[in-house]
Enzyme design. Sequence first.
Site, mmCIF file in Angstrom:
data_model
loop_
_atom_site.group_PDB
_atom_site.id
_atom_site.type_symbol
_atom_site.label_atom_id
_atom_site.label_comp_id
_atom_site.label_asym_id
_atom_site.label_seq_id
_atom_site.Cartn_x
_atom_site.Cartn_y
_atom_site.Cartn_z
ATOM 1 N N GLY A 330 -7.543 -9.014 -4.595
ATOM 2 C CA GLY A 330 -8.912 -9.360 -4.949
ATOM 3 C C GLY A 330 -9.838 -8.170 -4.993
ATOM 4 O O GLY A 330 -11.060 -8.332 -4.978
ATOM 5 N N LYS A 331 -9.282 -6.954 -5.067
ATOM 6 C CA LYS A 331 -10.114 -5.754 -5.132
ATOM 7 C C LYS A 331 -10.518 -5.424 -6.563
ATOM 8 O O LYS A 331 -11.500 -4.709 -6.781
ATOM 9 C CB LYS A 331 -9.368 -4.575 -4.505
ATOM 10 C CG LYS A 331 -9.043 -4.781 -3.028
ATOM 11 C CD LYS A 331 -8.154 -3.683 -2.486
ATOM 12 C CE LYS A 331 -7.791 -3.938 -1.021
ATOM 13 N NZ LYS A 331 -6.864 -2.917 -0.473
ATOM 14 N N LEU A 332 -9.752 -5.901 -7.531
ATOM 15 C CA LEU A 332 -10.059 -5.747 -8.943
ATOM 16 C C LEU A 332 -10.188 -7.123 -9.580
ATOM 17 O O LEU A 332 -9.462 -8.056 -9.212
ATOM 18 C CB LEU A 332 -8.948 -4.970 -9.676
ATOM 19 C CG LEU A 332 -9.070 -3.447 -9.767
ATOM 20 C CD1 LEU A 332 -8.937 -2.818 -8.388
ATOM 21 C CD2 LEU A 332 -8.002 -2.896 -10.712
#
Length: 361
Positions: A330-332
């Site tokens: 969920g970082k990108l």
Amino acid sequence: MTGDEDHDHDHGHDHDDSNAEHEPDHHDPERETFAHDPVGHAEVHSGMSVDDLASQYGRAGVGAANLHKAIDVTSAMFDDDVTVFFGLAGAMVPTGMRKIVSDLVRDGYVDALVTTGANLTHDSIEAIGGKHHHGAVHAEGKTEREHDESLREEGVDRIYNVYLPQEHFAEFERHLREEVFPVLESECEDEGSVSIERLTRELGRANADVNERDGVDEDPGLAAAAYENDVPIYCPAVQDSVLGLQAWMYSQTTAFSLDALGDMTRLTDLAFEADEAGAFVVGGGVPKNFTLQTMLVTPRAYDYAVQLTMDPPQTGGLSGATLDEARSWGKLEPEAQNVSVYADATITLPLVVAAARDRVE
């Protein structure tokens, strides 16, 4: 005779049928993953701009194609509406990459810098008049160990093929104790502690002032550029450096103290308020993770990401992990534009930045 003739005729007829049954099918197969996009052959000539050269990289394959994509993504990231978090790990300052990054800060392409205490240490040494020097991994007639033993006796530190005389660290200590720490110590007497970002900001202020006051024949550097342009520098592993060691020693006899969590609110606020966000990560380690994990506490994630590294992803370590893997955390964003370039960042960083700046300027 008649039977033989009939046999010959039948044999010939069978042969013709066989050819008809095995006639090649000239129809193209159905291809779901293939698209007609031939690899071209790069052309170079005198007078090319860096962006012209970057376009030629785009004609080729393997690492050249990745570098070309990194320039595309970086160009989009350098748009005015994108909040850019820049992660800088590795020996980028002592190996000569310092001004590339400080110019990006000065020219408004970086909104937050996440780096190591080592890079800030070497940045400060250059700001106050010290220099790094070309060196060698081996000396003629000596093994690498014998070469390093000689350097130790001579008071010279080696960073691969770069040398740094140890007396510069003594000057750095004096600089911290006279120009940086006393101001922060006074603030700690009132507030109990200061954030690491407050330390890096004061370091930038002192670097800029001493550089100008003493007429140092060198750019005042990263920390100074960040201070002068109100760009925060986050150094979450500051203890892992000479800067951190000096801060700890000073704290043993004074009120000076660092708050390790003091930066988190301002950093996450910056990420939370971004309309679009981009991560440009050089190297791995703590700066990479600290930069990428920032989005975990916001409703969204990075829209753009570029990584320049030499660490392979197969070890499972974060430094080589692909940015596609970061998407799973969920970082990108699912539709984020991202690319990893696996090559020496002292080669790729100047190319990517120069070509991207050619396009946006």
